[in-house]
Design a protein around this motif. Structure first.
Motif, PDB file in Angstrom:
ATOM      1  N   ALA A  94      53.392 -22.284  14.570  1.00 44.57           N
ATOM      2  CA  ALA A  94      53.949 -23.254  13.628  1.00 44.57           C
ATOM      3  C   ALA A  94      53.161 -23.256  12.329  1.00 44.57           C
ATOM      4  CB  ALA A  94      53.957 -24.638  14.252  1.00 44.57           C
ATOM      5  N   GLY A  95      51.867 -23.022  12.422  1.00 50.41           N
ATOM      6  CA  GLY A  95      51.036 -23.001  11.239  1.00 50.41           C
ATOM      7  C   GLY A  95      51.306 -21.830  10.316  1.00 50.41           C
ATOM      8  N   PRO A 149      56.603 -21.887   6.840  1.00 45.23           N
ATOM      9  CA  PRO A 149      56.631 -22.746   5.651  1.00 45.23           C
ATOM     10  C   PRO A 149      56.771 -24.220   6.061  1.00 45.23           C
ATOM     11  CG  PRO A 149      58.194 -20.932   5.462  1.00 45.23           C
ATOM     12  CD  PRO A 149      57.738 -20.949   6.885  1.00 45.23           C
ATOM     13  N   PRO A 150      56.322 -25.137   5.212  1.00 45.99           N
ATOM     14  CA  PRO A 150      56.496 -26.561   5.506  1.00 45.99           C
ATOM     15  C   PRO A 150      57.976 -26.949   5.462  1.00 45.99           C
ATOM     16  CG  PRO A 150      55.672 -26.245   3.278  1.00 45.99           C
ATOM     17  CD  PRO A 150      55.621 -24.906   3.936  1.00 45.99           C
ATOM     18  N   PRO A 151      58.334 -28.025   6.140  1.00 49.79           N
ATOM     19  CA  PRO A 151      59.728 -28.476   6.104  1.00 49.79           C
ATOM     20  C   PRO A 151      60.163 -28.789   4.675  1.00 49.79           C
ATOM     21  CG  PRO A 151      58.492 -29.627   7.790  1.00 49.79           C
ATOM     22  CD  PRO A 151      57.487 -28.880   6.983  1.00 49.79           C
ATOM     23  N   ARG A 152      61.415 -28.512   4.397  1.00 50.66           N
ATOM     24  CA  ARG A 152      61.950 -28.794   3.058  1.00 50.66           C
ATOM     25  C   ARG A 152      62.686 -30.137   3.039  1.00 50.66           C
ATOM     26  NH1 ARG A 152      64.478 -22.846   1.464  1.00 50.66           N
ATOM     27  NH2 ARG A 152      62.516 -21.702   1.519  1.00 50.66           N
TER      28      ARG A 152
END
Length: 258
Positions: free
Chosen positions: A251-252, A255-258
């Motif tokens: 998960a790391g 990309p971060p959630p949009r």
């Protein structure tokens, strides 16, 4: 960041892992690999398509765009260009360059097991060179991959593609040390060969003057084998074939959630 072309050093070859999805590419970038290639087999299979099928063009472009934010250089396997029209192939490479690709592989092998006529392939290479001068164009000849002829045929085609504007040449299936050395001496541009387990090591290929060693579809096929072995281990109650990264580690990489 070092340019992609500068990574092609005869005698100190670039080891190029080939990817088919974002997670593996992100893991390679995190591990410090400077460049990745895509694999047409893996990309096509992930999309449920035949290897190099024209319909896999969209998946190839989409993957390139997904990989662009990563801190890694990306070269794209476009198989035979998904078209016989020089303008269409040139447009594809320009689109990939706009998406972030720094290199492409363009091959002369065709789906029916034949080699494209040299002049047809030269026209494709010249069109790509004209439209995308900054893209490292790796011209692949499948003389050895298809068992189509002696090393002299590979040299003949490699020289024709070099003269049409290719920055490097790729001869998958080339493994005999004498033949590798012969092609290196003849083409005078970076030579790319395919890593073939049990048929030479990157160190041995370096001694012959190879400038790039691609893993091709091997990581994808090994991943399939490992996934199947994992399912078998769960069914049989045995140990996993390999310790996987944790959920958090994977998960790391994303990309971060949009």
């Amino acid at each position: 960041m070092t340019s992609f072309a500068a990574l092609h050093v005869p005698g100190k070859p670039l080891l190029l892992p080939n990817v088919w999805e974002f997670g593996f590419a992100a893991a390679l970038a995190a591990a410090g690999y400077p460049a990745v290639g895509t694999t047409s087999l893996g990309v096509s299979a992930a999309a449920g398509l035949a290897d190099g099928a024209p319909a896999s063009r969209a998946a190839t472009v989409a993957l390139t765009r997904a990989l662009a934010p990563l801190d890694v250089l990306v070269s794209v396997d476009i198989a035979d260009g998904f078209s016989v029209d020089p303008g269409e192939v040139a447009d594809l490479v320009a689109e990939l360059a706009e998406a972030g690709a720094v290199g492409v592989n363009l091959e002369d092998g065709r789906a029916d097991g034949t080699l494209a006529p040299v002049e047809v392939q030269r026209a494709l290479i010249a069109a790509v060179r004209s439209s995308s001068p900054g893209v490292f164009l790796n011209a692949r000849t499948d003389t050895h991959w298809l068992g189509a002829g002696p090393v002299s045929l590979a040299v003949e085609r490699a020289l024709a593609y070099r003269d049409a504007g290719a920055d490097g040449v790729f001869v998958p299936g080339l493994a005999d040390p004498g033949e590798v050395a012969e092609v290196v001496a003849a083409v005078e541009v970076p030579l790319n060969v395919l890593f073939l387990p049990g048929r030479g090591t990157p160190a041995g290929l370096a001694e012959l003057g190879v400038a790039r060693v691609s893993l091709g579809s091997t990581p994808y096929r090994v991943a399939l084998a490992a996934a199947l072995a994992t399912v078998d281990a769960a069914r049989e109650g045995t140990s996993l074939p390999l310790p996987p990264p944790s959920y958090a580690e994977v998960a790391g990489l994303l990309p971060p959630p949009r």
